[in-house]
Design an enzyme around this catalytic site. Structure first.
Site, PDB file in Angstrom:
ATOM      1  CB  SER A  86      -3.938   4.753  16.637  1.00 50.84           C
ATOM      2  OG  SER A  86      -3.850   4.085  17.559  1.00 50.84           O
ATOM      3  CB  CYS A  87      -2.645   7.647  21.733  1.00 46.86           C
ATOM      4  SG  CYS A  87      -4.087   8.109  22.124  1.00 46.86           S
ATOM      5  N   GLY A  88      -2.931   5.263  23.130  1.00 48.70           N
ATOM      6  CA  GLY A  88      -3.157   4.284  24.310  1.00 48.70           C
ATOM      7  C   GLY A  88      -4.347   4.386  24.461  1.00 48.70           C
TER       8      GLY A  88
END
Length: 139
Positions: A86-88
Site C-alpha cells: 500500500s502507499c499514498g
C-alpha cells in the site's frame, strides 16, 4: 485484477488482527515523510527512496541490498506470509512489488500472496466508514 485488493480485504485483515507481527499478513508502505502522518496498524515502513540508487531513482539497488533492506525492516522477501503493498495512491506500492520480485519473490502466482491495495491511503485514510482505531499516526 488478480493481484489487487480493495478496502474490504484490508478491513478484513485488520478486523481479524492478521496484520500484526504474529499474523499471516504483512502490510508494506513505501511512502516517505507522509507515512508518519497516517498509516494502517502494523504497516511496515520501507521508504521507496531506500530501494533505489541515490543518483538514479529509476534504478533499483542490487538484489543483495534490497534483501538487506527488507530484512532490516523485519520482512523476508520470500516469506510464506501474504504481503499487501500500500502507499499514498497505489503507485509506489507497485515499486515494492517490483523490488520483491527482484529479490526472488513470485509476485504473479495465483495464490495471491503478493497484492497491491490500489486505493491505498488516499482511500483508506479519508473514508469516514473506516474506524478511527485503524488510522495510526506517529505525529
Amino acid at each position: 485484477a488478480k493481484n489487487v485488493v480493495g478496502m474490504e480485504d484490508i478491513l478484513e485483515v485488520l478486523d481479524e488482527g492478521r496484520s500484526m507481527a504474529e499474523g499471516d499478513t504483512l502490510i508494506l508502505d513505501p511512502r516517505g515523510s507522509t507515512f508518519s502522518r497516517g498509516h494502517m496498524p502494523g504497516a511496515i515502513h520501507i521508504p521507496y527512496s531506500s530501494l533505489v540508487e541515490r543518483d538514479n531513482a529509476l534504478k533499483f539497488k542490487p538484489k543483495e541490498e534490497l534483501l538487506r533492506i527488507f530484512q532490516d525492516a523485519g520482512v523476508a522477501a520470500n516469506t510464506d506470509k501474504r504481503i499487501i503493498c500500500s502507499c499514498g495512491s497505489g503507485v509506489s506500492a507497485c515499486h515494492l512489488v517490483a523490488a520483491l520480485e527482484e529479490c526472488g519473490r513470485d509476485v504473479w502466482s495465483d495464490d495471491r500472496k503478493t497484492v497491491i491495495y490500489d486505493g491505498s491511503w488516499a482511500e483508506f485514510g479519508f473514508d469516514p466508514e473506516v474506524p478511527d482505531k485503524y488510522r495510526v499516526s506517529s505525529e
